[in-house]
Motif scaffolding. Structure first.
Motif, PDB file in Angstrom:
ATOM      1  N   PHE A   8       0.821  -1.197   0.000  1.00 32.29           N
ATOM      2  CA  PHE A   8       0.000   0.000   0.000  1.00 32.29           C
ATOM      3  C   PHE A   8       0.862   1.256   0.000  1.00 32.29           C
ATOM      4  CE2 PHE A   8      -2.413   3.341   2.141  1.00 32.29           C
ATOM      5  CZ  PHE A   8      -3.538   3.392   1.320  1.00 32.29           C
ATOM      6  N   ILE A   9       1.869   1.300   0.829  1.00 27.32           N
ATOM      7  CA  ILE A   9       2.763   2.459   0.890  1.00 27.32           C
ATOM      8  C   ILE A   9       3.524   2.618  -0.421  1.00 27.32           C
ATOM      9  CG2 ILE A   9       4.841   3.385   2.017  1.00 27.32           C
ATOM     10  CD1 ILE A   9       3.737   2.212   4.650  1.00 27.32           C
ATOM     11  N   PHE A  10       3.992   1.531  -0.995  1.00 26.10           N
ATOM     12  CA  PHE A  10       4.702   1.586  -2.270  1.00 26.10           C
ATOM     13  C   PHE A  10       3.808   2.157  -3.364  1.00 26.10           C
ATOM     14  CE2 PHE A  10       5.816  -0.419  -6.330  1.00 26.10           C
ATOM     15  CZ  PHE A  10       7.090   0.103  -6.496  1.00 26.10           C
ATOM     16  N   MET A  11       2.587   1.647  -3.461  1.00 22.78           N
ATOM     17  CA  MET A  11       1.662   2.141  -4.486  1.00 22.78           C
ATOM     18  C   MET A  11       1.309   3.608  -4.256  1.00 22.78           C
ATOM     19  SD  MET A  11       1.421  -0.225  -6.621  1.00 22.78           S
ATOM     20  CE  MET A  11       0.120   0.403  -7.634  1.00 22.78           C
ATOM     21  N   LEU A  12       1.161   4.013  -3.029  1.00 24.57           N
ATOM     22  CA  LEU A  12       0.878   5.406  -2.699  1.00 24.57           C
ATOM     23  C   LEU A  12       2.023   6.307  -3.139  1.00 24.57           C
ATOM     24  CD1 LEU A  12      -1.314   7.105  -1.321  1.00 24.57           C
ATOM     25  CD2 LEU A  12      -0.045   6.845   0.801  1.00 24.57           C
ATOM     26  N   VAL A  13       3.243   5.873  -2.910  1.00 23.10           N
ATOM     27  CA  VAL A  13       4.421   6.640  -3.339  1.00 23.10           C
ATOM     28  C   VAL A  13       4.460   6.748  -4.861  1.00 23.10           C
ATOM     29  CG1 VAL A  13       6.954   6.597  -3.431  1.00 23.10           C
ATOM     30  CG2 VAL A  13       5.778   6.157  -1.270  1.00 23.10           C
ATOM     31  N   VAL A  14       4.167   5.659  -5.558  1.00 22.84           N
ATOM     32  CA  VAL A  14       4.159   5.682  -7.022  1.00 22.84           C
ATOM     33  C   VAL A  14       3.111   6.662  -7.541  1.00 22.84           C
ATOM     34  CG1 VAL A  14       3.635   4.298  -9.076  1.00 22.84           C
ATOM     35  CG2 VAL A  14       5.108   3.370  -7.296  1.00 22.84           C
ATOM     36  N   ILE A  15       1.922   6.655  -6.965  1.00 22.36           N
ATOM     37  CA  ILE A  15       0.861   7.572  -7.387  1.00 22.36           C
ATOM     38  C   ILE A  15       1.262   9.019  -7.127  1.00 22.36           C
ATOM     39  CG2 ILE A  15      -1.499   8.314  -6.870  1.00 22.36           C
ATOM     40  CD1 ILE A  15      -2.148   5.323  -6.433  1.00 22.36           C
ATOM     41  N   ILE A  16       1.884   9.285  -6.007  1.00 17.38           N
ATOM     42  CA  ILE A  16       2.333  10.652  -5.692  1.00 17.38           C
ATOM     43  C   ILE A  16       3.396  11.104  -6.676  1.00 17.38           C
ATOM     44  CG2 ILE A  16       3.587  12.026  -3.976  1.00 17.38           C
ATOM     45  CD1 ILE A  16       2.065  10.406  -1.822  1.00 17.38           C
TER      46      ILE A  16
END
Length: 59
Positions: A8-16
């Motif tokens: 979840f954190i990885f995907m959030l960073v990618v989206i940001i």
């Protein structure tokens, strides 16, 4: 549960990062001129696909 949180954190960073790239570096997101609807083209310069369709008389 740890894998879920890390993913979840990885995907959030990618989206940001993608959002920052769109805001600072790229042109606005837009559709293509030669779309499915064959409606009137509103582009300033027509794309190759639209030019080919007009040359064949399909538009």
């Amino acid at each position: 549960m740890t894998y879920f949180v890390v993913t979840f954190i990885f995907m959030l960073v990618v989206i940001i990062i993608m959002a920052i790239g769109v805001i600072f570096g790229r042109r606005s997101i837009k559709g293509s001129c030669g779309g499915v609807s064959n409606a009137n083209c509103v582009c300033v310069e027509k794309c190759d696909k639209r030019k080919n369709l007009e040359a064949e008389g399909k538009v």
